[in-house]
Design an enzyme around this catalytic site. Sequence first.
Site, PDB file in Angstrom:
ATOM      1  N   GLY A   1       0.823  -1.218   0.000  1.00  0.00           N
ATOM      2  CA  GLY A   1       0.000   0.000   0.000  1.00  0.00           C
ATOM      3  C   GLY A   1       0.849   1.256   0.000  1.00  0.00           C
TER       4      GLY A   1
ATOM      5  N   GLY B   1       2.626   3.766   1.474  1.00  0.00           N
ATOM      6  CA  GLY B   1       3.168   4.033   2.798  1.00  0.00           C
ATOM      7  C   GLY B   1       3.707   5.444   2.936  1.00  0.00           C
TER       8      GLY B   1
ATOM      9  CE  LYS C   1       7.687   7.447  -4.791  1.00  0.00           C
ATOM     10  NZ  LYS C   1       8.200   6.909  -6.063  1.00  0.00           N
TER      11      LYS C   1
ATOM     12  CG  ASP D   1      10.724   8.281   7.081  1.00  0.00           C
ATOM     13  OD1 ASP D   1      10.255   7.902   5.991  1.00  0.00           O
ATOM     14  OD2 ASP D   1      11.827   8.842   7.188  1.00  0.00           O
TER      15      ASP D   1
ATOM     16  NE  ARG E   1       0.772   1.297  -6.899  1.00  0.00           N
ATOM     17  CZ  ARG E   1       1.931   1.924  -6.924  1.00  0.00           C
ATOM     18  NH1 ARG E   1       3.034   1.246  -7.097  1.00  0.00           N
ATOM     19  NH2 ARG E   1       2.004   3.221  -6.752  1.00  0.00           N
TER      20      ARG E   1
ATOM     21  CG  ASP F   1       5.103  -3.600  -5.129  1.00  0.00           C
ATOM     22  OD1 ASP F   1       5.657  -4.687  -5.342  1.00  0.00           O
ATOM     23  OD2 ASP F   1       5.689  -2.632  -4.613  1.00  0.00           O
ATOM     24  CG  ASN F   2       7.411  -1.025  -7.912  1.00  0.00           C
ATOM     25  OD1 ASN F   2       6.612  -0.374  -7.243  1.00  0.00           O
ATOM     26  ND2 ASN F   2       8.618  -1.333  -7.460  1.00  0.00           N
TER      27      ASN F   2
HETATM   28  P1  AMP Z   1       8.786   1.498  -3.447  1.00  0.00           P
HETATM   29  O1  AMP Z   1      10.126   0.932  -3.213  1.00  0.00           O
HETATM   30  O2  AMP Z   1       8.773   3.011  -3.450  1.00  0.00           O
HETATM   31  O3  AMP Z   1       8.104   0.942  -4.647  1.00  0.00           O
HETATM   32  O4  AMP Z   1       7.917   1.113  -2.155  1.00  0.00           O
HETATM   33  C1  AMP Z   1       7.644  -0.207  -1.760  1.00  0.00           C
HETATM   34  C2  AMP Z   1       6.710  -0.163  -0.572  1.00  0.00           C
HETATM   35  O5  AMP Z   1       7.355   0.425   0.566  1.00  0.00           O
HETATM   36  C3  AMP Z   1       5.449   0.661  -0.775  1.00  0.00           C
HETATM   37  O6  AMP Z   1       4.413   0.051  -0.055  1.00  0.00           O
HETATM   38  C4  AMP Z   1       5.808   1.999  -0.190  1.00  0.00           C
HETATM   39  O7  AMP Z   1       4.699   2.740   0.205  1.00  0.00           O
HETATM   40  C5  AMP Z   1       6.648   1.579   1.014  1.00  0.00           C
HETATM   41  N1  AMP Z   1       7.609   2.619   1.408  1.00  0.00           N
HETATM   42  C6  AMP Z   1       8.751   2.953   0.769  1.00  0.00           C
HETATM   43  N2  AMP Z   1       9.391   3.938   1.419  1.00  0.00           N
HETATM   44  C7  AMP Z   1       8.650   4.252   2.503  1.00  0.00           C
HETATM   45  C8  AMP Z   1       8.782   5.189   3.582  1.00  0.00           C
HETATM   46  N3  AMP Z   1       9.824   6.016   3.678  1.00  0.00           N
HETATM   47  N4  AMP Z   1       7.800   5.198   4.506  1.00  0.00           N
HETATM   48  C9  AMP Z   1       6.756   4.373   4.424  1.00  0.00           C
HETATM   49  N5  AMP Z   1       6.573   3.468   3.456  1.00  0.00           N
HETATM   50  C10 AMP Z   1       7.505   3.395   2.499  1.00  0.00           C
HETATM   51 MG    MG Z   2       6.463   0.909  -5.533  1.00  0.00          MG
END
Ligand code: AMP
Ligand code: MG
Length: 497
Positions: free
Chosen positions: A90, A92, A113, A125, A183, A252-253
């Site tokens: 989800g 985050g 974002k 965070d 996604r 998810d991507n």
């Molecule tokens: P990503 O690597 O950006 O595709 O993120 C993979 C997952 O990790 C997703 O569910 C993001 O929302 C979560 N996520 C990545 N970075 C953070 C962060 N700094 N705080 C909270 N969730 C994160």
């Molecule tokens: Mg992602």
Amino acid sequence: MEDPGQIRFENSYAVLPKQFYAKVKPEIMPRVNVIKLNKNLAEELNLNPDWLLKDEGTKFLSGQRIAPGSEPLAQAYAGHQFGTFVPQLGDGRALLLGEITDKKGKKMDFQLKGSGRTPFSRNGDGRATLGPVLREYLISEYMNAINIPTTRSLAAITTGETVIRETQLPGALLVRVASSHVRIGTFQYFYARQMNAEIKILANYIIKRHYPSALSKENPYLDLFRNIVERQADLISDWMSIGFIHGVMNTDNTSLSGETIDYGPCAFMDRFQFDKVYSSIDHTRRYCYQNQPKILLWNLSRLAETMLILIDTNIDSAIKKMEEVLGEFPKLYEGFWVTKMCSRLGLLKKKPSDRSLVENFLKLLHEKNLDFNTSFYFLGDLLVEGQLKKHMNQDHQHMMKTIQSSKWYNTWEKRLTSEEISQKELKKLMRLKNPSAFPRNHLVEKALNSAIYEGDIKPFNDLLGELMNPFMERSLQDPFAHPPKPSEEVTATFCGT
Ligand code: AMP
Ligand code: MG
């Protein structure tokens, strides 16, 4: 009178059942400052760039004030990360503020974002830092400039916060615009919970938003799947033809709209190697360059599983139908890929032998470790002038000699004689398919470091400016015409989360 720059949102996702998201407001940040605004994109979205840069506009743009119609929400999704299923991921650290209708009448998601924690943050965070925000901005806008489907970047905004990663870094927000943010992992979220009604609602949503023609088909959901497979095959063939390595092709991507999404440790290849990996987290080389089409097929197979209940009441026949579509993928992908590679090489008439000509060129680049994109670019010069222009450095001399003295070059030249246009014309056409500039990692890294550590955004703006003219005629002295020296080379890219 209403301000002409006012953002007015619609929100088709917020009216879906509450299991699809968590409604969350963006966090208030100490001091938002727009360091980069994409004025062209703002105009495409009917937004007034001058207003967005004013105090009031910036508040709306950065989620510090909620615009009319906006119901900020974090989308729920799951996903296979490096092959392992995670039932709850989800948003985050992202929030969907709503949709805006652009000048062409298309509804576009407007997402922040780095806007703070959500119920999906797990241990994160909820923040983003300046480096990855600028990186996504630069690379997504470059992808758009070379006509590869992608999410777009409307603005990069610093938040005035210090964010802790390995070191202390400036916090930032990316304002992202996309056809949608659904996604493969969104389907997986409901599939893992056996929420069949929600799977159907989601499929209907995607059909309505992206593939309305499926509605008139005998089996709309099967047609939906076929369409998703086709768009993704087209997209990945774009990546492969330009040497783009996404780096984190988790389910998810993988966007159902067929756009490149979630730019993390992605990179454009300098010297060509089939198994090239840049991402510092890809220890098993799962997402290396040449694996990308296979990984996509794997991801699409995960999507197929989630949709089976929509395809046929008889599960065996549902499986058979989905397998048939998946079985078409290799041919579909190859078709896109061969066409794109051939046009880079000036092979306009389709000939059965062209495929091996493309493959042999790649083998040559791999064996001799030649720079990928410049090799294509300067082939046009070799064709017309028989040599590169002056100002060659050692790299260029080596590239030219290696290519010209190869058996491949002879075959290619001979093959081109069956194109019934002059070599000059052919070069012109090749130029349209072979960018002279691309985001070389060492140039990107340097520009980002100036912004992060010296507060100097100018190198970023200069680089972006160049990349927005990807097909401009460039000389051998141009920084884009050189692969990095060993001392400059960036061998690992980080996602920075
Ligand atoms: P990503 O690597 O950006 O595709 O993120 C993979 C997952 O990790 C997703 O569910 C993001 O929302 C979560 N996520 C990545 N970075 C953070 C962060 N700094 N705080 C909270 N969730 C994160
Ligand atoms: Mg992602």
